[in-house]
Motif scaffolding. Structure first.
Motif, PDB file in Angstrom:
ATOM      1  N   PHE A 150       1.020   8.219 -28.549  1.00 51.30           N
ATOM      2  CA  PHE A 150       1.653   9.090 -27.849  1.00 51.30           C
ATOM      3  C   PHE A 150       2.973   9.015 -28.061  1.00 51.30           C
ATOM      4  CE2 PHE A 150      -2.233   9.632 -25.105  1.00 51.30           C
ATOM      5  CZ  PHE A 150      -2.114  10.984 -25.032  1.00 51.30           C
ATOM      6  N   GLY A 151       3.704   8.019 -28.380  1.00 49.99           N
ATOM      7  CA  GLY A 151       5.098   7.849 -28.875  1.00 49.99           C
ATOM      8  C   GLY A 151       5.558   8.923 -29.835  1.00 49.99           C
ATOM      9  N   MET A 152       4.523   9.041 -30.757  1.00 46.93           N
ATOM     10  CA  MET A 152       4.874   9.987 -31.805  1.00 46.93           C
ATOM     11  C   MET A 152       4.741  11.607 -31.491  1.00 46.93           C
ATOM     12  SD  MET A 152       3.688   8.010 -34.973  1.00 46.93           S
ATOM     13  CE  MET A 152       2.037   8.308 -34.824  1.00 46.93           C
ATOM     14  N   SER A 153       4.197  11.758 -30.238  1.00 49.48           N
ATOM     15  CA  SER A 153       3.959  13.102 -29.619  1.00 49.48           C
ATOM     16  C   SER A 153       5.345  13.635 -29.195  1.00 49.48           C
ATOM     17  CB  SER A 153       2.989  13.086 -28.717  1.00 49.48           C
ATOM     18  OG  SER A 153       3.250  12.469 -27.506  1.00 49.48           O
ATOM     19  N   PRO A 154       5.192  15.012 -28.821  1.00 51.50           N
ATOM     20  CA  PRO A 154       6.298  15.601 -28.241  1.00 51.50           C
ATOM     21  C   PRO A 154       6.363  15.196 -26.534  1.00 51.50           C
ATOM     22  CG  PRO A 154       4.845  17.443 -28.825  1.00 51.50           C
ATOM     23  CD  PRO A 154       4.234  15.839 -29.387  1.00 51.50           C
ATOM     24  N   MET A 155       5.244  14.456 -26.310  1.00 52.77           N
ATOM     25  CA  MET A 155       5.337  14.248 -24.744  1.00 52.77           C
ATOM     26  C   MET A 155       6.805  13.407 -24.217  1.00 52.77           C
ATOM     27  SD  MET A 155       2.489  11.836 -22.448  1.00 52.77           S
ATOM     28  CE  MET A 155       1.346  13.300 -22.768  1.00 52.77           C
ATOM     29  N   PRO A 156       7.237  13.751 -23.171  1.00 51.15           N
ATOM     30  CA  PRO A 156       8.324  13.037 -22.693  1.00 51.15           C
ATOM     31  C   PRO A 156       7.879  11.615 -22.231  1.00 51.15           C
ATOM     32  CG  PRO A 156       8.361  14.980 -21.544  1.00 51.15           C
ATOM     33  CD  PRO A 156       7.047  14.964 -22.504  1.00 51.15           C
ATOM     34  N   LEU A 157       9.000  10.703 -22.210  1.00 50.81           N
ATOM     35  CA  LEU A 157       8.652   9.339 -21.969  1.00 50.81           C
ATOM     36  C   LEU A 157       8.089   9.016 -20.482  1.00 50.81           C
ATOM     37  CD1 LEU A 157       8.612   6.029 -22.472  1.00 50.81           C
ATOM     38  CD2 LEU A 157      10.994   6.279 -21.785  1.00 50.81           C
ATOM     39  N   TRP A 158       8.890   9.891 -19.580  1.00 52.81           N
ATOM     40  CA  TRP A 158       8.721   9.809 -18.263  1.00 52.81           C
ATOM     41  C   TRP A 158       7.255  10.321 -17.968  1.00 52.81           C
ATOM     42  CZ3 TRP A 158       7.623  13.831 -14.738  1.00 52.81           C
ATOM     43  CH2 TRP A 158       7.912  15.189 -15.194  1.00 52.81           C
ATOM     44  N   VAL A 159       6.829  11.289 -18.590  1.00 54.13           N
ATOM     45  CA  VAL A 159       5.294  12.012 -18.324  1.00 54.13           C
ATOM     46  C   VAL A 159       4.329  10.934 -18.676  1.00 54.13           C
ATOM     47  CG1 VAL A 159       3.946  13.801 -18.902  1.00 54.13           C
ATOM     48  CG2 VAL A 159       5.974  14.460 -18.564  1.00 54.13           C
ATOM     49  N   PHE A 160       4.782  10.349 -19.885  1.00 51.69           N
ATOM     50  CA  PHE A 160       3.625   9.375 -20.286  1.00 51.69           C
ATOM     51  C   PHE A 160       3.711   8.167 -19.507  1.00 51.69           C
ATOM     52  CE2 PHE A 160       3.088   5.232 -22.633  1.00 51.69           C
ATOM     53  CZ  PHE A 160       1.927   5.458 -22.949  1.00 51.69           C
ATOM     54  N   ALA A 161       4.671   7.677 -18.880  1.00 45.70           N
ATOM     55  CA  ALA A 161       4.670   6.530 -18.184  1.00 45.70           C
ATOM     56  C   ALA A 161       3.902   6.720 -16.972  1.00 45.70           C
ATOM     57  CB  ALA A 161       6.279   5.841 -17.562  1.00 45.70           C
ATOM     58  N   LEU A 162       4.029   7.983 -16.235  1.00 43.60           N
ATOM     59  CA  LEU A 162       3.438   8.368 -14.971  1.00 43.60           C
ATOM     60  C   LEU A 162       2.084   8.524 -15.219  1.00 43.60           C
ATOM     61  CD1 LEU A 162       4.053   9.348 -12.142  1.00 43.60           C
ATOM     62  CD2 LEU A 162       4.164  11.516 -12.838  1.00 43.60           C
ATOM     63  N   VAL A 163       1.677   9.179 -16.163  1.00 41.84           N
ATOM     64  CA  VAL A 163       0.170   9.648 -16.363  1.00 41.84           C
ATOM     65  C   VAL A 163      -0.586   8.277 -16.927  1.00 41.84           C
ATOM     66  CG1 VAL A 163      -1.418  11.261 -17.969  1.00 41.84           C
ATOM     67  CG2 VAL A 163       0.711  12.226 -16.829  1.00 41.84           C
ATOM     68  N   SER A 164       0.029   7.781 -17.803  1.00 39.10           N
ATOM     69  CA  SER A 164      -0.876   6.573 -18.563  1.00 39.10           C
ATOM     70  C   SER A 164      -1.144   5.532 -17.112  1.00 39.10           C
ATOM     71  CB  SER A 164      -0.278   5.915 -19.808  1.00 39.10           C
ATOM     72  OG  SER A 164       1.069   5.403 -19.330  1.00 39.10           O
ATOM     73  N   THR A 165      -0.150   5.337 -16.551  1.00 38.95           N
ATOM     74  CA  THR A 165       0.028   4.263 -15.433  1.00 38.95           C
ATOM     75  C   THR A 165      -1.321   4.804 -14.270  1.00 38.95           C
ATOM     76  OG1 THR A 165       1.978   3.895 -15.674  1.00 38.95           O
ATOM     77  CG2 THR A 165       1.170   3.281 -13.301  1.00 38.95           C
TER      78      THR A 165
END
Length: 165
Positions: A95-110
């Motif tokens: 996911f770090g290589m995807s265009p997803m913003p960090l804050w979205v990843f942090a929120l959704v994965s959590t």
């Protein structure tokens, strides 16, 4: 550290957190640790890129989950973190290589990790209290929910893979 050093099974740390700190404090501590580790792995994937991440994840994981690099969907991220049996720790790098913003990843994965983390924390807390009937009940409910998701994980991921093409 458990997320960054994948050979440490996450289930053990979740149960241990509940055993040592109780159900809710263990859940909070485990969630904080999982979120920090996931964000760090996401950052490594973003910073070092595909060449390095390919050396971290197995060839099988890359082939199975590599489509994530092109996807940016928060729903995909949530589903991946909800399904048992998927290599969640390695997926953080992808996911770090995807265009997803960090804050979205942090929120959704959590959010996706919380249900499983709660079950593990509760199992640990009930084990510490000697309430083995609750442990068995939690395990049975967890298996009843997780087994169909695990069984159909390839179909579910195949559906997402076909949507990202």
């Amino acid at each position: 550290m458990q997320v960054l050093i994948a050979p440490i099974p996450g289930e053990v740390t979740g149960i241990l957190g509940g055993y040592l700190f109780g159900e809710w404090v263990g859940l909070v501590y485990s969630t904080i640790g999982l979120t920090l580790g996931s964000v760090a792995a996401f950052g490594v994937g973003r910073w070092l890129g595909a060449h390095y991440v390919r050396t971290l994840v197995s060839h099988e994981t890359w082939d199975e989950m590599g489509f994530i690099v092109e996807a940016e969907g928060a729903i995909l991220c949530l589903i991946i973190y909800l399904i048992p049996g998927l290599p969640k720790d390695m997926v953080c790098y992808l996911f770090g290589m995807s265009p997803m913003p960090l804050w979205v990843f942090a929120l959704v994965s959590t959010a996706g990790r919380i249900p499983g983390t709660w079950v593990l924390s509760a199992q640990g807390a009930h084990t510490a209290a000697g309430d083995y009937l609750q442990v068995i009940l939690l395990t049975a409910i967890g298996v009843a929910v997780a087994l169909p998701l695990y069984y159909f994980r390839n179909r579910i991921m195949g559906w997402f893979r076909s949507r990202s093409s």
